[in-house]
Design a protein around this motif. Structure first.
Motif, PDB file in Angstrom:
ATOM      1  N   ILE A   1      10.185 -25.081  23.009  1.00 32.92           N
ATOM      2  CA  ILE A   1       9.163 -25.522  22.423  1.00 32.92           C
ATOM      3  C   ILE A   1       9.328 -24.729  21.093  1.00 32.92           C
ATOM      4  CG2 ILE A   1       6.634 -24.672  22.139  1.00 32.92           C
ATOM      5  CD1 ILE A   1       7.175 -26.914  24.275  1.00 32.92           C
ATOM      6  N   TYR A   2       9.775 -23.458  20.852  1.00 28.94           N
ATOM      7  CA  TYR A   2       9.955 -22.992  19.518  1.00 28.94           C
ATOM      8  C   TYR A   2      10.990 -23.760  18.820  1.00 28.94           C
ATOM      9  CZ  TYR A   2       7.273 -18.757  20.300  1.00 28.94           C
ATOM     10  OH  TYR A   2       6.174 -17.773  20.436  1.00 28.94           O
ATOM     11  N   LEU A   3      11.880 -24.412  19.297  1.00 34.15           N
ATOM     12  CA  LEU A   3      12.885 -25.420  18.555  1.00 34.15           C
ATOM     13  C   LEU A   3      12.118 -26.319  17.952  1.00 34.15           C
ATOM     14  CD1 LEU A   3      16.105 -25.166  20.528  1.00 34.15           C
ATOM     15  CD2 LEU A   3      15.769 -24.552  18.332  1.00 34.15           C
ATOM     16  N   ILE A   4      11.181 -27.167  19.060  1.00 31.38           N
ATOM     17  CA  ILE A   4      10.689 -28.253  18.647  1.00 31.38           C
ATOM     18  C   ILE A   4       9.489 -27.903  17.282  1.00 31.38           C
ATOM     19  CG2 ILE A   4       8.503 -30.021  19.393  1.00 31.38           C
ATOM     20  CD1 ILE A   4      10.169 -29.833  21.889  1.00 31.38           C
ATOM     21  N   LEU A   5       8.831 -26.747  17.659  1.00 31.37           N
ATOM     22  CA  LEU A   5       7.980 -26.346  16.425  1.00 31.37           C
ATOM     23  C   LEU A   5       8.544 -25.829  15.183  1.00 31.37           C
ATOM     24  CD1 LEU A   5       5.410 -24.124  18.673  1.00 31.37           C
ATOM     25  CD2 LEU A   5       4.691 -26.406  17.570  1.00 31.37           C
ATOM     26  N   GLY A   6       9.936 -25.418  15.244  1.00 30.75           N
ATOM     27  CA  GLY A   6      10.500 -24.997  14.060  1.00 30.75           C
ATOM     28  C   GLY A   6      11.082 -26.596  13.484  1.00 30.75           C
ATOM     29  N   ILE A   7      11.119 -27.764  14.128  1.00 30.80           N
ATOM     30  CA  ILE A   7      11.690 -28.841  13.518  1.00 30.80           C
ATOM     31  C   ILE A   7      10.553 -29.714  13.253  1.00 30.80           C
ATOM     32  CG2 ILE A   7      12.542 -31.096  14.071  1.00 30.80           C
ATOM     33  CD1 ILE A   7      14.599 -29.455  15.699  1.00 30.80           C
ATOM     34  N   VAL A   8       9.258 -29.507  13.756  1.00 32.33           N
ATOM     35  CA  VAL A   8       8.170 -30.494  13.381  1.00 32.33           C
ATOM     36  C   VAL A   8       7.540 -30.435  12.032  1.00 32.33           C
ATOM     37  CG1 VAL A   8       5.589 -30.461  13.780  1.00 32.33           C
ATOM     38  CG2 VAL A   8       7.207 -30.566  15.790  1.00 32.33           C
ATOM     39  N   TRP A   9       7.744 -29.220  11.453  1.00 31.94           N
ATOM     40  CA  TRP A   9       7.134 -29.160   9.702  1.00 31.94           C
ATOM     41  C   TRP A   9       8.173 -29.954   9.064  1.00 31.94           C
ATOM     42  CZ3 TRP A   9      10.261 -27.243   5.825  1.00 31.94           C
ATOM     43  CH2 TRP A   9      11.376 -26.771   6.116  1.00 31.94           C
ATOM     44  N   LEU A  10       9.361 -30.524   9.377  1.00 28.89           N
ATOM     45  CA  LEU A  10      10.020 -31.424   8.354  1.00 28.89           C
ATOM     46  C   LEU A  10       9.686 -32.904   8.333  1.00 28.89           C
ATOM     47  CD1 LEU A  10      13.599 -30.009   9.594  1.00 28.89           C
ATOM     48  CD2 LEU A  10      12.404 -29.671   7.637  1.00 28.89           C
ATOM     49  N   LEU A  11       8.787 -32.915   9.687  1.00 32.84           N
ATOM     50  CA  LEU A  11       8.378 -34.623   9.689  1.00 32.84           C
ATOM     51  C   LEU A  11       7.734 -34.916   8.374  1.00 32.84           C
ATOM     52  CD1 LEU A  11       7.412 -34.686  13.259  1.00 32.84           C
ATOM     53  CD2 LEU A  11       9.682 -35.625  12.111  1.00 32.84           C
ATOM     54  N   PRO A  12       6.715 -34.432   7.725  1.00 32.28           N
ATOM     55  CA  PRO A  12       6.078 -34.882   6.376  1.00 32.28           C
ATOM     56  C   PRO A  12       6.684 -34.289   5.113  1.00 32.28           C
ATOM     57  CG  PRO A  12       4.890 -32.978   7.359  1.00 32.28           C
ATOM     58  CD  PRO A  12       6.043 -33.058   8.236  1.00 32.28           C
ATOM     59  N   LEU A  13       8.018 -33.652   5.443  1.00 29.37           N
ATOM     60  CA  LEU A  13       8.583 -33.269   4.110  1.00 29.37           C
ATOM     61  C   LEU A  13       9.157 -34.286   3.165  1.00 29.37           C
ATOM     62  CD1 LEU A  13       9.313 -30.680   2.643  1.00 29.37           C
ATOM     63  CD2 LEU A  13      11.209 -30.636   4.059  1.00 29.37           C
ATOM     64  N   LYS A  14       9.616 -35.380   3.673  1.00 27.19           N
ATOM     65  CA  LYS A  14      10.153 -36.519   2.944  1.00 27.19           C
ATOM     66  C   LYS A  14       9.085 -37.116   2.212  1.00 27.19           C
ATOM     67  CE  LYS A  14      12.462 -40.987   3.227  1.00 27.19           C
ATOM     68  NZ  LYS A  14      13.240 -41.655   4.005  1.00 27.19           N
ATOM     69  N   ARG A  15       8.023 -37.334   2.560  1.00 31.71           N
ATOM     70  CA  ARG A  15       6.976 -38.122   1.802  1.00 31.71           C
ATOM     71  C   ARG A  15       6.616 -37.041   0.861  1.00 31.71           C
ATOM     72  NH1 ARG A  15       2.832 -41.208   5.040  1.00 31.71           N
ATOM     73  NH2 ARG A  15       2.483 -42.091   3.039  1.00 31.71           N
ATOM     74  N   PHE A  16       6.413 -35.912   1.071  1.00 36.09           N
ATOM     75  CA  PHE A  16       5.939 -34.630   0.097  1.00 36.09           C
ATOM     76  C   PHE A  16       6.901 -34.856  -1.180  1.00 36.09           C
ATOM     77  CE2 PHE A  16       5.266 -30.430  -1.116  1.00 36.09           C
ATOM     78  CZ  PHE A  16       3.919 -30.242  -1.577  1.00 36.09           C
ATOM     79  N   LEU A  17       8.231 -34.579  -0.717  1.00 34.64           N
ATOM     80  CA  LEU A  17       9.028 -34.519  -1.798  1.00 34.64           C
ATOM     81  C   LEU A  17       9.201 -35.878  -2.638  1.00 34.64           C
ATOM     82  CD1 LEU A  17      12.127 -32.711   0.190  1.00 34.64           C
ATOM     83  CD2 LEU A  17      10.504 -31.665  -1.551  1.00 34.64           C
ATOM     84  N   ILE A  18       8.913 -36.923  -2.087  1.00 39.01           N
ATOM     85  CA  ILE A  18       8.933 -38.238  -2.810  1.00 39.01           C
ATOM     86  C   ILE A  18       7.541 -38.198  -4.052  1.00 39.01           C
ATOM     87  CG2 ILE A  18       8.225 -40.724  -2.605  1.00 39.01           C
ATOM     88  CD1 ILE A  18      10.108 -40.663  -0.235  1.00 39.01           C
ATOM     89  N   TRP A  19       6.348 -37.498  -3.339  1.00 41.84           N
ATOM     90  CA  TRP A  19       5.491 -37.416  -4.183  1.00 41.84           C
ATOM     91  C   TRP A  19       5.703 -36.300  -5.159  1.00 41.84           C
ATOM     92  CZ3 TRP A  19       2.575 -32.890  -5.100  1.00 41.84           C
ATOM     93  CH2 TRP A  19       1.622 -33.069  -6.032  1.00 41.84           C
ATOM     94  N   MET A  20       6.560 -35.363  -4.964  1.00 44.79           N
ATOM     95  CA  MET A  20       6.585 -34.458  -6.166  1.00 44.79           C
ATOM     96  C   MET A  20       7.687 -35.011  -7.057  1.00 44.79           C
ATOM     97  SD  MET A  20       7.395 -30.942  -3.945  1.00 44.79           S
ATOM     98  CE  MET A  20       8.519 -29.962  -5.334  1.00 44.79           C
ATOM     99  N   GLU A  21       8.350 -35.773  -6.522  1.00 42.75           N
ATOM    100  CA  GLU A  21       9.300 -36.490  -7.767  1.00 42.75           C
ATOM    101  C   GLU A  21       8.753 -37.623  -8.410  1.00 42.75           C
ATOM    102  OE1 GLU A  21      12.412 -35.957  -8.932  1.00 42.75           O
ATOM    103  OE2 GLU A  21      12.353 -33.992  -8.136  1.00 42.75           O
ATOM    104  N   THR A  22       7.891 -38.393  -7.670  1.00 39.66           N
ATOM    105  CA  THR A  22       7.527 -39.915  -8.392  1.00 39.66           C
ATOM    106  C   THR A  22       5.816 -39.826  -8.326  1.00 39.66           C
ATOM    107  OG1 THR A  22       7.167 -41.031  -6.195  1.00 39.66           O
ATOM    108  CG2 THR A  22       9.678 -40.833  -7.253  1.00 39.66           C
ATOM    109  N   GLY A  23       5.373 -39.150  -7.831  1.00 38.84           N
ATOM    110  CA  GLY A  23       3.790 -39.282  -8.135  1.00 38.84           C
ATOM    111  C   GLY A  23       3.374 -40.306  -6.777  1.00 38.84           C
ATOM    112  N   ARG A  24       4.117 -40.892  -6.176  1.00 40.98           N
ATOM    113  CA  ARG A  24       3.537 -41.980  -4.837  1.00 40.98           C
ATOM    114  C   ARG A  24       3.842 -41.135  -3.746  1.00 40.98           C
ATOM    115  NH1 ARG A  24       7.102 -45.103  -8.270  1.00 40.98           N
ATOM    116  NH2 ARG A  24       8.505 -45.104  -6.232  1.00 40.98           N
TER     117      ARG A  24
END
Length: 71
Positions: A46-69
């Motif tokens: 469970i702790y491994l899963i919870l440690g990885i779950v926060w990465l799921l929205p990270l790609k879209r968030f980093l795209i927003w930081m760079e491009t605004g979309r």
């Protein structure tokens, strides 16, 4: 590639740090109480899963930081 700095990068970094802090506090506060009687291997999974779950929205968030979309 962008040549000028924009406001989204520092704001995004602060939002990311704030979000991760809130996520970690919530997990550290509630997960141990919920899993107190569970076997150690189940808790580890469970702790491994919870440690990885926060990465799921990270790609879209980093795209927003760079491009605004978001996409």
């Amino acid at each position: 590639m962008r040549r000028e700095p924009n406001w989204r990068i520092p704001v995004g970094m602060l939002a990311l740090l704030l979000g991760l802090t809130i996520y970690a506090v919530v997990i550290a506060r509630y997960a141990p109480a919920l899993m107190a009687g569970w076997p150690v291997l189940a808790q580890t999974a469970i702790y491994l899963i919870l440690g990885i779950v926060w990465l799921l929205p990270l790609k879209r968030f980093l795209i927003w930081m760079e491009t605004g979309r978001w996409g």
